[in-house]
Design an enzyme around this catalytic site. Structure first.
Site, PDB file in Angstrom:
ATOM      1  N   HIS A  31       0.862  -1.100   0.118  1.00 50.98           N
ATOM      2  CA  HIS A  31      -0.087   0.013   0.069  1.00 50.98           C
ATOM      3  C   HIS A  31       0.950   1.240   0.132  1.00 50.98           C
ATOM      4  O   HIS A  31       0.518   2.260  -0.441  1.00 50.98           O
ATOM      5  CB  HIS A  31      -0.886  -0.023   1.150  1.00 50.98           C
ATOM      6  CG  HIS A  31      -1.920  -1.218   1.265  1.00 50.98           C
ATOM      7  ND1 HIS A  31      -1.884  -2.142   2.141  1.00 50.98           N
ATOM      8  CD2 HIS A  31      -2.980  -1.387   0.503  1.00 50.98           C
ATOM      9  CE1 HIS A  31      -2.819  -3.073   1.995  1.00 50.98           C
ATOM     10  NE2 HIS A  31      -3.438  -2.580   0.997  1.00 50.98           N
TER      11      HIS A  31
ATOM     12  N   MET B 240       3.446  -9.062  -0.876  1.00 47.58           N
ATOM     13  CA  MET B 240       2.813  -8.558   0.533  1.00 47.58           C
ATOM     14  C   MET B 240       1.422  -8.926   0.285  1.00 47.58           C
ATOM     15  O   MET B 240       0.815  -8.152  -0.736  1.00 47.58           O
ATOM     16  CB  MET B 240       3.212  -7.102   0.484  1.00 47.58           C
ATOM     17  CG  MET B 240       4.769  -7.051   0.543  1.00 47.58           C
ATOM     18  SD  MET B 240       5.231  -6.452   2.186  1.00 47.58           S
ATOM     19  CE  MET B 240       6.982  -6.385   2.036  1.00 47.58           C
TER      20      MET B 240
END
Ligand code: PAF
Length: 288
Positions: free
Chosen positions: A43, A190
């Protein structure tokens, strides 16, 4: 106790729009990064890419119930708002939009987007209602903020193609940008769901990326798509995963392909280990 932050948190569409109106009056470009929170380095890469493209960056943090089936992990999905706000602030985000379910889906809400094209197969085979929920919430977020650009991770590759098509089909005035997957040093993509993995499963999980990368290299070398995909399936299953799919698809339309000549090709996997379902994907280098 509330702390002063450089990042501002807003909870309503009205407050979000008022903020954006001020930025627009100053001539600023606006980037939107939709998330469900539990922010990680993937992110942060989206937020950094957003910063490069616009003066103002909004991150949305909303665990969207309509994209979870009743049997899925909505109630146990990680919720880490304080840590998320700190990470977003460090990444230079201006505003976090954190609506509650009532703000996004008020009483009487009944509009759901229906999809075909890149939404067919792959995740939809195993999560039939997932992308309708994703497309609906993403359309709402894009219309609420009307950003210049919105950024999505390539980690959720089918989602990226669905959202790209959605924006094009509905004439949403926004540029959709895909950002490459961020990986752990051992290759694991991730994901907010990696926290569910036991130590042993975490070690096994590296096989996904290795198997896909191996298959991609093999296809680039000899053009034998089905053999490479079969080998990846066998390797992943032998490692102890319950395999949902490994497939080779056209990289943009996600249509099934018959051979290496039908490219560009993307290899996509979804597999379960323990109670955790992981997805990943890689591109196939162009044939020599
Ligand atoms: O990728 C996600 O985190 C979600 O699917 C999204 C795009 C924020 C929609 O809820």
């Amino acid at each position: 106790m509330t702390r002063d932050r450089a990042i501002r948190t807003v909870h309503t569409v009205a407050a979000l729009r008022a903020q954006i109106q001020g930025w627009r009056a100053a001539g600023d470009k606006v980037a939107l990064v939709p998330t469900m929170g539990a922010l990680h380095a993937g992110h942060v890469a989206l937020m950094a890419a957003a910063r490069e493209r616009a003066e103002r960056v909004i991150v949305t943090i909303f665990v969207n119930p309509t994209q979870f089936a009743p049997t899925e992990d909505l109630s146990r999905y990680p919720r880490t708002l304080e840590a998320d706000l700190a990470k977003a602030e460090a990444a230079g985000v201006d505003v976090a939009f954190v609506p509650d379910v009532g703000e996004m889906y008020p009483e009487g809400f009944c509009t759901i987007i229906s999809l075909a094209g890149p939404a067919l197969g792959l995740e939809t085979t195993f999560r039939p209602t997932h992308f309708a929920g994703v497309a609906t919430v993403v359309a709402k977020l894009l219309l609420q903020a009307l950003p210049d650009v919105a950024l999505f991770g390539e980690k959720d590759y089918q989602q990226l193609q669905v959202v790209t098509r959605l924006a094009r089909d509905l004439d949403l005035p926004v540029q959709i940008v895909g950002v490459p997957t961020v990986r752990e040093p051992d290759g694991l993509a991730m994901s907010s769901r990696n926290v569910y993995l036991s130590t042993a499963d975490r070690a096994t999980a590296t096989i996904l990326y290795r198997a896909l990368s191996g298959a991609a290299e093999r296809i680039a070398r000899d053009g034998k798509v089905e053999a490479a995909v079969e080998e990846a399936r066998a390797v992943i299953s032998a490692a102890g995963f319950h395999l949902d799919y490994v497939e080779a698809r056209h990289a943009e339309t996600l249509a099934p392909i018959n051979g290496a000549g039908d490219g560009p090709i993307r290899l996509l996997v979804a597999a379960r280990i323990g109670a955790t379902r992981l997805i990943d994907n890689v591109s196939v280098p162009t044939l020599n």
